[in-house]
Design a protein around this motif. Structure first.
Motif, mmCIF file in Angstrom:
data_model
loop_
_atom_site.group_PDB
_atom_site.id
_atom_site.type_symbol
_atom_site.label_atom_id
_atom_site.label_comp_id
_atom_site.label_asym_id
_atom_site.label_seq_id
_atom_site.Cartn_x
_atom_site.Cartn_y
_atom_site.Cartn_z
ATOM 1 N N GLN A 107 0.837 -1.216 0.000
ATOM 2 C CA GLN A 107 0.000 0.000 0.000
ATOM 3 C C GLN A 107 0.866 1.258 0.000
ATOM 4 O O GLN A 107 0.563 2.239 -0.681
ATOM 5 C CB GLN A 107 -0.915 0.010 1.234
ATOM 6 N N ILE A 108 1.956 1.212 0.757
ATOM 7 C CA ILE A 108 2.862 2.374 0.802
ATOM 8 C C ILE A 108 3.419 2.651 -0.595
ATOM 9 O O ILE A 108 3.446 3.787 -1.064
ATOM 10 C CB ILE A 108 3.990 2.128 1.831
ATOM 11 N N GLU A 109 3.813 1.574 -1.243
ATOM 12 C CA GLU A 109 4.378 1.677 -2.593
ATOM 13 C C GLU A 109 3.356 2.247 -3.581
ATOM 14 O O GLU A 109 3.658 3.124 -4.382
ATOM 15 C CB GLU A 109 4.797 0.249 -3.012
ATOM 16 N N LYS A 110 2.121 1.733 -3.487
ATOM 17 C CA LYS A 110 1.114 2.090 -4.490
ATOM 18 C C LYS A 110 0.456 3.449 -4.216
ATOM 19 O O LYS A 110 0.145 4.183 -5.154
ATOM 20 C CB LYS A 110 0.038 0.991 -4.528
ATOM 21 N N TYR A 111 0.194 3.757 -2.951
ATOM 22 C CA TYR A 111 -0.598 4.953 -2.644
ATOM 23 C C TYR A 111 0.200 6.080 -1.968
ATOM 24 O O TYR A 111 0.015 7.244 -2.300
ATOM 25 C CB TYR A 111 -1.782 4.589 -1.726
ATOM 26 N N ILE A 112 1.027 5.718 -1.002
ATOM 27 C CA ILE A 112 1.593 6.773 -0.139
ATOM 28 C C ILE A 112 2.842 7.419 -0.753
ATOM 29 O O ILE A 112 2.936 8.647 -0.807
ATOM 30 C CB ILE A 112 1.904 6.227 1.287
ATOM 31 N N LEU A 113 3.774 6.581 -1.236
ATOM 32 C CA LEU A 113 4.991 7.176 -1.808
ATOM 33 C C LEU A 113 4.699 8.058 -3.034
ATOM 34 O O LEU A 113 5.303 9.130 -3.182
ATOM 35 C CB LEU A 113 6.031 6.093 -2.108
ATOM 36 N N PRO A 114 3.742 7.658 -3.889
ATOM 37 C CA PRO A 114 3.420 8.585 -4.995
ATOM 38 C C PRO A 114 2.899 9.939 -4.509
ATOM 39 O O PRO A 114 3.056 10.942 -5.198
ATOM 40 C CB PRO A 114 2.328 7.829 -5.780
ATOM 41 N N MET A 115 2.314 9.981 -3.311
ATOM 42 C CA MET A 115 1.901 11.300 -2.773
ATOM 43 C C MET A 115 3.129 12.132 -2.430
ATOM 44 O O MET A 115 3.152 13.339 -2.639
ATOM 45 C CB MET A 115 1.031 11.124 -1.523
ATOM 46 N N VAL A 116 4.149 11.456 -1.902
ATOM 47 C CA VAL A 116 5.385 12.174 -1.544
ATOM 48 C C VAL A 116 5.997 12.796 -2.801
ATOM 49 O O VAL A 116 6.538 13.901 -2.777
ATOM 50 C CB VAL A 116 6.391 11.220 -0.856
ATOM 51 N N GLN A 117 5.848 12.069 -3.921
ATOM 52 C CA GLN A 117 6.407 12.593 -5.177
ATOM 53 C C GLN A 117 5.463 13.588 -5.873
ATOM 54 O O GLN A 117 5.777 14.121 -6.933
ATOM 55 C CB GLN A 117 6.679 11.425 -6.136
ATOM 56 N N GLY A 118 4.302 13.779 -5.276
ATOM 57 C CA GLY A 118 3.326 14.707 -5.874
ATOM 58 C C GLY A 118 2.569 14.086 -7.037
ATOM 59 O O GLY A 118 1.953 14.800 -7.830
ATOM 60 N N LEU A 119 2.575 12.761 -7.119
ATOM 61 C CA LEU A 119 1.957 12.106 -8.279
ATOM 62 C C LEU A 119 0.526 11.626 -8.017
ATOM 63 O O LEU A 119 -0.239 11.411 -8.950
ATOM 64 C CB LEU A 119 2.810 10.897 -8.714
ATOM 65 N N ARG A 120 0.188 11.390 -6.759
ATOM 66 C CA ARG A 120 -1.180 10.962 -6.443
ATOM 67 C C ARG A 120 -1.704 11.822 -5.292
ATOM 68 O O ARG A 120 -0.922 12.404 -4.537
ATOM 69 C CB ARG A 120 -1.220 9.487 -6.028
ATOM 70 N N LYS A 121 -3.034 11.853 -5.162
ATOM 71 C CA LYS A 121 -3.638 12.656 -4.083
ATOM 72 C C LYS A 121 -4.769 11.854 -3.456
ATOM 73 O O LYS A 121 -5.489 11.121 -4.143
ATOM 74 C CB LYS A 121 -4.166 13.961 -4.685
ATOM 75 N N ASP A 122 -4.925 12.001 -2.148
ATOM 76 C CA ASP A 122 -5.956 11.253 -1.426
ATOM 77 C C ASP A 122 -7.125 12.141 -1.030
ATOM 78 O O ASP A 122 -7.067 13.368 -1.146
ATOM 79 C CB ASP A 122 -5.359 10.585 -0.180
ATOM 80 N N CYS A 123 -8.197 11.499 -0.565
ATOM 81 C CA CYS A 123 -9.320 12.216 0.040
ATOM 82 C C CYS A 123 -9.964 11.281 1.066
ATOM 83 O O CYS A 123 -9.771 10.060 0.996
ATOM 84 C CB CYS A 123 -10.320 12.674 -1.022
ATOM 85 N N TYR A 124 -10.690 11.870 2.008
ATOM 86 C CA TYR A 124 -11.194 11.105 3.153
ATOM 87 C C TYR A 124 -12.705 10.968 3.082
ATOM 88 O O TYR A 124 -13.425 11.967 3.158
ATOM 89 C CB TYR A 124 -10.797 11.790 4.470
ATOM 90 N N ALA A 125 -13.165 9.736 2.973
ATOM 91 C CA ALA A 125 -14.603 9.471 2.911
ATOM 92 C C ALA A 125 -15.022 8.803 4.215
ATOM 93 O O ALA A 125 -15.056 7.572 4.321
ATOM 94 C CB ALA A 125 -14.911 8.589 1.702
ATOM 95 N N ILE A 126 -15.324 9.635 5.201
ATOM 96 C CA ILE A 126 -15.711 9.132 6.518
ATOM 97 C C ILE A 126 -17.167 9.523 6.800
ATOM 98 O O ILE A 126 -18.009 8.667 7.091
ATOM 99 C CB ILE A 126 -14.820 9.744 7.651
ATOM 100 N N THR A 127 -17.473 10.826 6.692
ATOM 101 C CA THR A 127 -18.786 11.365 7.077
ATOM 102 C C THR A 127 -19.906 10.836 6.188
ATOM 103 O O THR A 127 -19.732 10.637 4.980
ATOM 104 C CB THR A 127 -18.748 12.911 6.985
ATOM 105 N N GLU A 128 -21.080 10.639 6.828
ATOM 106 C CA GLU A 128 -22.291 10.253 6.087
ATOM 107 C C GLU A 128 -23.420 11.182 6.513
ATOM 108 O O GLU A 128 -23.267 11.934 7.479
ATOM 109 C CB GLU A 128 -22.648 8.800 6.429
ATOM 110 N N SER A 129 -24.578 11.065 5.851
ATOM 111 C CA SER A 129 -25.676 11.984 6.197
ATOM 112 C C SER A 129 -26.089 11.800 7.658
ATOM 113 O O SER A 129 -26.453 12.762 8.319
ATOM 114 C CB SER A 129 -26.855 11.799 5.253
ATOM 115 N N GLU A 130 -26.019 10.592 8.170
ATOM 116 C CA GLU A 130 -26.417 10.341 9.564
ATOM 117 C C GLU A 130 -25.228 9.970 10.435
ATOM 118 O O GLU A 130 -25.382 9.308 11.462
ATOM 119 C CB GLU A 130 -27.486 9.241 9.621
ATOM 120 N N SER A 131 -24.044 10.318 9.988
ATOM 121 C CA SER A 131 -22.864 10.048 10.802
ATOM 122 C C SER A 131 -21.817 11.131 10.549
ATOM 123 O O SER A 131 -21.034 11.057 9.598
ATOM 124 C CB SER A 131 -22.288 8.664 10.450
ATOM 125 N N GLY A 132 -21.876 12.167 11.385
ATOM 126 C CA GLY A 132 -20.913 13.267 11.275
ATOM 127 C C GLY A 132 -20.230 13.388 12.617
ATOM 128 O O GLY A 132 -19.192 12.773 12.874
#
Ligand SMILES: Cc1cc2nc3c(=O)[nH]c(=O)nc-3n(C[C@H](O)[C@H](O)[C@H](O)COP(=O)(O)OP(=O)(O)OC[C@H]3O[C@@H](n4cnc5c(N)ncnc54)[C@H](O)[C@@H]3O)c2cc1C
Length: 386
Positions: A107-132
């Motif tokens: 996962q580090i190889e595929k998702y996290i290190l490319p962020m360090v290089q500025g090649l990929r970006k993440d977003c957080y999908a936690i909140t829901e309409s009835e769960s904030g």
């Protein structure tokens, strides 16, 4: 208003300030008038410069080629970046240290290190309409199948999803009767953006609503192990709450500087505004609240660097987020007032911060939720244990 910072922290503070002043601040009004967006060239240039300066690697372990800066150094950087409106400082992805604890090497190889290089970006999908605020009340589910999971649910306010490549997706696992976190590529079959509402601020990063319908992910996309539950999401909250403190300090400093400049130059009844006691009181209250905010934020960062236990630190970060975000909002309100009609114009920094800082009292847990965390901590540990 100087805080005693070591040489290295001062160095980073200067680098971040120069970047904010030179690359970001000159483009605020342009962004405000263009739905938060800058030209492709400028966006690319700003991101590349941030990567070059090492901003994507400040919280990355040395083992992975990162800078592994102290939390105090990171706070010093984000304080300076917080001086800029329209979220122009979000132009680079942020890999955070907890990700290296949570994720597998793959996962580090595929998702996290490319962020360090500025090649990929993440977003957080936690909140829901009835769960904030009640974040543990998730309806999104991850059902176990052979070699993977099927994800279902609807996620609200997914910041930067329009610019991102993958989600951190939090869901409930009925089979294990607990929550878990997943890394999910944004183009996976079954994921659909169903709304992209407008918000008070003018940012290039939107906050859309996403539907996950029978989204199949591989076993390897689950983050951490059975029993980790929401612990990594809590790590993210802690980090963000501290950085909201840092950014709000930067915003407040800029607001006070701009208000002082204006008050020194605006002549009313033959004298500068800054000689009127009503204006002086607003500036004095603002400077004092900023001083308290900075002390709290840097102290919490120092506690983190000194290895404070996670529960006490969690409470500290909540106190920082609560106090500093509320103080910054009061400061923005006063500064709009000092500017008078000019303070209500979108080309004025006070007007933009007045809208933008409002959200810092809401996201990453509202002020009321921070108070609940603090009250619980007080009840459990007493003042001395906090
Ligand atoms: C612009 C924006 C961007 C966001 N980005 C993201 C993102 O990237 N990812 C993500 O997952 N989420 C994101 N969020 C969601 C954000 O974290 C939630 O909006 C926030 O936690 C509040 O939840 P809620 O909106 O459901 O409000 P609610 O939980 O419905 O709360 C409504 C009101 O009730 C109060 N309240 C709730 N419970 C209590 C209680 N027990 N006691 C006293 N008062 C209470 C709250 O303080 C609030 O004032 C974003 C939100 C916004 C506005």
């Amino acid at each position: 208003m100087k805080i005693n910072l070591n040489k290295n922290t001062q160095k980073w503070q200067k680098i971040a300030r120069e970047y904010a002043d030179e690359f970001l601040q000159p483009h605020e009004v342009e962004a405000e008038l263009n739905n938060g967006e800058l030209s492709k060239e400028i966006t690319k240039r700003n991101k590349e410069r941030a990567v070059e300066l090492g901003f994507t690697a400040i919280d990355v372990p040395k083992k992975y080629g990162g800078l592994e800066l102290s939390m105090v150094e990171q706070v010093a950087i984000w304080e300076q970046l917080g001086r800029v409106t329209n979220a122009l400082s979000w132009c680079f992805p942020e890999a955070q240290s907890w990700m290296f604890e949570a994720c597998s090497e793959q996962q580090i190889e595929k998702y996290i290190l490319p962020m360090v290089q500025g090649l990929r970006k993440d977003c957080y999908a936690i909140t829901e309409s009835e769960s904030g605020s009640d974040v543990a009340n998730l309806k999104a589910t991850a059902k176990k199948i052979d070699n993977g999971y099927v994800l279902n649910g609807e996620k609200w306010f997914v910041t930067s999803a329009n610019l991102a490549d993958f989600f951190w997706f939090q869901a409930y696992l009925p089979d294990e009767e607990e929550d878990a976190l997943f890394l999910v590529d944004i183009d996976t079959v079954g994921i659909e953006m169903i709304a992209s509402p407008l918000f008070s601020h003018t940012y290039a990063a939107h906050h859309p609503t996403y539907q996950f319908k029978n989204v199949q992910v591989d076993e390897s996309q689950r983050v951490g192990k059975t029993g980790d539950g929401m612990s990594y999401t809590h790590s993210w909250f802690r980090h963000e709450r501290l950085m909201i403190g840092a950014r709000s300090c930067g915003a407040a400093a800029r607001l006070i500087e701009e208000a002082k400049k204006f008050a020194d130059n605006r002549i009313v009844d033959g004298a500068p505004l800054s000689e009127k006691q009503a204006i002086q009181f607003m500036l004095a209250d603002s400077a004092t609240e900023l001083w308290a905010s900075r002390l709290m934020t840097f102290e919490a960062a120092t506690a983190d660097d000194n290895g404070m236990d996670v529960k006490t630190l969690h409470n500290r970060c909540s106190m920082v987020k609560l106090f500093v975000s509320e103080a910054a909002n009061r400061i923005a309100d006063r500064v709009v007032q000092i500017f008078g009609g000019r303070g209500y114009m979108r080309e004025n920094v006070a007007e933009r911060f007045y809208r933008e800082l409002r959200c810092d009292r809401i996201w990453e847990g509202t002020s009321e939720i921070q108070k609940l965390i603090i009250a619980r901590s007080l009840k459990k540990r007493g003042l001395d244990g906090m």
